[in-house]
Design an enzyme around this catalytic site. Structure first.
Site, PDB file in Angstrom:
ATOM      1  N   HIS A 126     -64.439 -77.873 -14.689  1.00 59.55           N
ATOM      2  CA  HIS A 126     -63.226 -78.299 -13.879  1.00 59.55           C
ATOM      3  C   HIS A 126     -62.766 -76.940 -13.470  1.00 59.55           C
ATOM      4  O   HIS A 126     -62.745 -75.939 -14.274  1.00 59.55           O
ATOM      5  CB  HIS A 126     -62.379 -79.297 -14.543  1.00 59.55           C
ATOM      6  CG  HIS A 126     -62.773 -80.468 -14.569  1.00 59.55           C
ATOM      7  ND1 HIS A 126     -62.323 -81.688 -14.919  1.00 59.55           N
ATOM      8  CD2 HIS A 126     -64.019 -81.147 -13.954  1.00 59.55           C
ATOM      9  CE1 HIS A 126     -63.093 -82.758 -15.028  1.00 59.55           C
ATOM     10  NE2 HIS A 126     -63.924 -82.350 -14.185  1.00 59.55           N
ATOM     11  N   TYR A 160     -60.581 -81.457  -6.874  1.00 57.37           N
ATOM     12  CA  TYR A 160     -60.279 -82.851  -7.864  1.00 57.37           C
ATOM     13  C   TYR A 160     -58.800 -82.635  -8.686  1.00 57.37           C
ATOM     14  O   TYR A 160     -58.596 -81.786  -9.151  1.00 57.37           O
ATOM     15  CB  TYR A 160     -61.337 -82.957  -8.690  1.00 57.37           C
ATOM     16  CG  TYR A 160     -61.675 -84.328  -9.596  1.00 57.37           C
ATOM     17  CD1 TYR A 160     -61.433 -85.307  -8.699  1.00 57.37           C
ATOM     18  CD2 TYR A 160     -61.915 -84.246 -10.622  1.00 57.37           C
ATOM     19  CE1 TYR A 160     -61.355 -86.553  -9.388  1.00 57.37           C
ATOM     20  CE2 TYR A 160     -61.818 -85.511 -11.406  1.00 57.37           C
ATOM     21  CZ  TYR A 160     -61.583 -86.894 -10.713  1.00 57.37           C
ATOM     22  OH  TYR A 160     -61.620 -87.877 -11.307  1.00 57.37           O
ATOM     23  N   GLU A 182     -64.901 -90.304 -16.983  1.00 57.71           N
ATOM     24  CA  GLU A 182     -64.837 -91.822 -16.479  1.00 57.71           C
ATOM     25  C   GLU A 182     -65.909 -92.031 -15.160  1.00 57.71           C
ATOM     26  O   GLU A 182     -66.695 -92.911 -15.224  1.00 57.71           O
ATOM     27  CB  GLU A 182     -63.408 -92.134 -15.728  1.00 57.71           C
ATOM     28  CG  GLU A 182     -63.238 -93.505 -15.205  1.00 57.71           C
ATOM     29  CD  GLU A 182     -62.702 -94.319 -16.337  1.00 57.71           C
ATOM     30  OE1 GLU A 182     -62.974 -95.563 -16.039  1.00 57.71           O
ATOM     31  OE2 GLU A 182     -62.158 -93.704 -17.324  1.00 57.71           O
ATOM     32  N   GLU A 221     -67.236 -93.503  -5.607  1.00 58.01           N
ATOM     33  CA  GLU A 221     -66.227 -94.404  -6.230  1.00 58.01           C
ATOM     34  C   GLU A 221     -65.440 -95.332  -4.932  1.00 58.01           C
ATOM     35  O   GLU A 221     -65.203 -96.539  -5.189  1.00 58.01           O
ATOM     36  CB  GLU A 221     -65.106 -93.737  -7.115  1.00 58.01           C
ATOM     37  CG  GLU A 221     -66.130 -93.840  -8.629  1.00 58.01           C
ATOM     38  CD  GLU A 221     -64.971 -93.090  -9.587  1.00 58.01           C
ATOM     39  OE1 GLU A 221     -63.807 -93.371  -9.839  1.00 58.01           O
ATOM     40  OE2 GLU A 221     -65.436 -92.151 -10.426  1.00 58.01           O
ATOM     41  N   ASP A 264     -66.629 -89.391  -9.508  1.00 54.93           N
ATOM     42  CA  ASP A 264     -65.800 -88.305  -9.919  1.00 54.93           C
ATOM     43  C   ASP A 264     -66.604 -87.639 -11.035  1.00 54.93           C
ATOM     44  O   ASP A 264     -67.147 -88.086 -11.899  1.00 54.93           O
ATOM     45  CB  ASP A 264     -64.377 -89.046 -10.150  1.00 54.93           C
ATOM     46  CG  ASP A 264     -63.662 -89.499  -9.118  1.00 54.93           C
ATOM     47  OD1 ASP A 264     -63.845 -89.225  -7.826  1.00 54.93           O
ATOM     48  OD2 ASP A 264     -62.643 -90.110  -9.230  1.00 54.93           O
ATOM     49  N   ARG A 322     -57.946 -84.304 -11.438  1.00 55.33           N
ATOM     50  CA  ARG A 322     -57.621 -84.761 -12.740  1.00 55.33           C
ATOM     51  C   ARG A 322     -58.294 -83.551 -13.492  1.00 55.33           C
ATOM     52  O   ARG A 322     -59.591 -83.314 -13.740  1.00 55.33           O
ATOM     53  CB  ARG A 322     -58.507 -86.107 -13.036  1.00 55.33           C
ATOM     54  CG  ARG A 322     -57.639 -87.198 -12.518  1.00 55.33           C
ATOM     55  CD  ARG A 322     -58.186 -88.608 -13.013  1.00 55.33           C
ATOM     56  NE  ARG A 322     -57.341 -89.608 -12.172  1.00 55.33           N
ATOM     57  CZ  ARG A 322     -57.862 -89.999 -11.004  1.00 55.33           C
ATOM     58  NH1 ARG A 322     -59.128 -89.546 -10.589  1.00 55.33           N
ATOM     59  NH2 ARG A 322     -57.538 -90.880 -10.424  1.00 55.33           N
ATOM     60  N   ASP A 352     -65.792 -86.492 -13.922  1.00 58.16           N
ATOM     61  CA  ASP A 352     -65.157 -86.359 -14.936  1.00 58.16           C
ATOM     62  C   ASP A 352     -65.728 -87.581 -16.040  1.00 58.16           C
ATOM     63  O   ASP A 352     -66.814 -88.087 -15.534  1.00 58.16           O
ATOM     64  CB  ASP A 352     -63.983 -86.711 -15.202  1.00 58.16           C
ATOM     65  CG  ASP A 352     -63.255 -87.803 -14.139  1.00 58.16           C
ATOM     66  OD1 ASP A 352     -64.152 -88.587 -14.037  1.00 58.16           O
ATOM     67  OD2 ASP A 352     -62.286 -88.045 -13.936  1.00 58.16           O
TER      68      ASP A 352
END
Length: 548
Positions: A345, A299, A86, A9, A82, A301, A84
């Site tokens: 996560h 990470y 998104e 990203e 990433d 988030r 997740d």
């Protein structure tokens, strides 16, 4: 020579990852999303069963052309956005936009940007997880529907350029509700009483708080207090109980996104936005003298407090070496069940616990260092033994009345040797060792004090994040942008940490409450988050959520 293309990203990761993978790998950045809804139109075909209409984001044309060219040359394409929802959605959009053979494309994820993690992810390449993509698509569409249909109404009624978002409207409402509570609050009077008692052979008097008779007694007025003082003056006092005990304080859990934002706000006075910006830098890679660029935290988030087995083992080993066997936590940390946690996560932790804050201080900016130190200490503490306190509580009797005093001192530091929060810093009472049951005391002085109950406090960024998390509104990735939005739209102003509703914010909130009560309803928004989780698990179709 086989050529592989890895797409990440952010450009900040390119250098770091290129270094880990070597010459056969090209690494390019998509700079976030490449496709989105058009700005000028609704972008959702309601007549045609809510088909979304995506276009290339303005200004991303050249970048996409460059990515397509690189993709043509590659034998395999790894999408490393990433880990997740998104990120999964960005990978899906890239797949659509690159127009390459789907068999060439693979999805990889890593929780930290370290050589082992990145290389390992290539061994576990997988297909796209469409459930994650759909959950993100549904969220984006819901936000678009709310924003695009309600914002023009606010332009017509209040002023141009305002916006109403699904989560931001609820966050605004929470703050408005708190303001109303504060404004309608009526303070009540109450009194407290402290007694100073002379202990034989001691210079300092023993200070004890008035408790009452068998049960706690509340004092509401000056008359009540005067009456009580009169009856206490001529009593004889003695100690009728000295109780020794032990109290244990457990180590904290490692940070999630929301607890990190709260703690950084409390101890470092960082805004949620600043915390996330710095954490992003620490995650993407820091140029460390002698080591090159490497991601120093995992990470950022996440709503999980899980720690991988490797990281857990490394931490225990480190603590044993630095502090000794006694300081290592014996128990496995349990995670609060209840909310579903995106459990691919982990909690936020340093990627290598032996990389202490002091070691890399020179490679970090002052604020990066302070945040890294906070994350490092909290993680180390989470793997350490509880702190033990010796407690003493004393009761002083005079007639039917009782005064109490208690004290505690640290018997074993445990995790406190690494990490202390505000409440751990406070100095406790110190009681003389000579106190014993039946000891006669002389009353020196009674100190009455008048108080009034206080209204609830104004929200700060930290307490708002905490409330949003408790109510299930928003997700780790949305807390900071939501707060930033309502401040930048001037619905809320921030003064000395506190958040206050502006006049504009009040107007917008009352229109939303009148015209769109379900949108600003906390339960509606929390249920929505729950439904998006169901889409992610594959138990609900995303279009069903959108249609409803």
């Amino acid at each position: 020579m086989a050529k592989y293309l890895v797409i990440v990203e952010s450009p900040a990761k390119v250098k770091t990852i290129k270094k880990f993978l070597g010459a056969n790998y090209e690494v390019e950045a998509s700079n976030g999303h490449v496709r989105d809804f058009p700005k000028s139109q609704f972008g959702i075909d309601v007549e045609n069963d809510f088909e979304p209409k995506y276009i290339t984001i303005r200004g991303k044309g050249e970048l996409l052309a460059k990515l397509r060219k690189a993709a043509k040359k590659a034998d395999k394409i790894y999408l490393a956005t990433d880990p997740d929802r998104e990120g999964e959605a960005i990978s899906w959009h890239l797949m659509q936009a690159l127009k390459e053979d789907p068999d060439k494309m693979h999805r990889i994820t890593f929780n930290e940007i370290t050589k082992t993690a990145v290389k390992d992810s290539l061994k576990h390449a997988r297909g796209l997880n469409m459930n994650l993509v759909d959950a993100q698509q549904a969220r984006r569409m819901l936000d678009r529907m709310v924003g695009y249909t309600i914002s023009p109404l606010l332009w017509a009624k209040v002023k141009r350029g305002l916006s109403a978002g699904r989560v931001q409207s609820v966050a605004l409402r929470i703050i408005c509700d708190r303001e109303e509570e504060i404004n309608s609050f009526i303070p009540e009077e109450y009194w407290s009483l402290e007694g100073d008692f002379q202990v034989k052979g001691e210079k300092k008097p023993l200070q004890a708080k008035f408790y009452g008779t068998d049960k706690k007694m509340d004092i509401h007025s000056k008359e009540e207090m005067d009456k009580l003082l009169a009856s206490l003056k001529d009593k004889e006092y003695e100690i009728n109980e000295v109780k020794k005990g032990e109290r244990i304080k457990n180590a904290p859990l490692p940070f999630t996104t929301s607890t990190l934002q709260q703690e950084a706000a409390k101890t470092l006075n960082f805004s949620t936005q600043k915390t996330m910006r710095l954490a992003q830098q620490l995650y993407e890679g820091i140029d460390i003298k002698g080591n090159g660029t490497v991601g120093v935290i995992s990470y950022l988030r996440t709503d999980s407090t899980r720690i991988s087995e490797e990281a857990d083992a490394a931490a225990r080993e480190y603590i044993t070496a630095q502090y000794g066997e006694d300081y290592v936590s014996k128990s496995e940390k349990a995670v609060k069940k209840g909310q579903k946690i995106q459990d691919a996560h982990e909690a936020i932790r340093p990627t290598d616990i032996s990389r202490t804050p002091v070691q890399i201080k020179e490679s970090l900016t002052r604020d990066q260092f302070r945040l890294y130190q906070l994350i490092w200490k909290r993680f180390a503490a989470s793997r350490m033994a509880p702190a033990k306190y010796e407690t003493t509580s004393v009761k002083v009797a005079g007639g039917d009345y009782t005064f109490t005093v208690s004290a505690s001192k640290v018997a074993f530091e445990g995790f406190l040797s690494v990490y202390m929060q505000e409440e751990d810093m406070k100095k406790g009472n110190v009681l003389s060792q000579s106190l014993s049951k039946g000891m006669k005391l002389k009353l020196k002085e009674l100190k009455p004090e008048q108080h009034f109950t206080q209204p609830p406090a104004h929200y700060t960024e930290a307490s708002l994040v905490k409330t949003m998390e408790e109510l299930g509104i928003g997700r780790p990735s949305t807390y900071a942008p939501t707060i930033t939005t309502i401040i930048s739209r001037r619905y809320v102003s921030k003064e000395q940490r506190n958040l206050y509703v502006t006049e504009l914010g009040e107007v917008v909130n009352s229109i939303m409450k009148q015209a769109f009560p379900s949108i600003v309803d906390v339960n509606f928004t929390a249920t929505m988050e729950g439904l998006l989780d169901c889409v992610e698990n594959g138990t609900v179709q995303w279009k069903t959520v959108v249609r409803n």
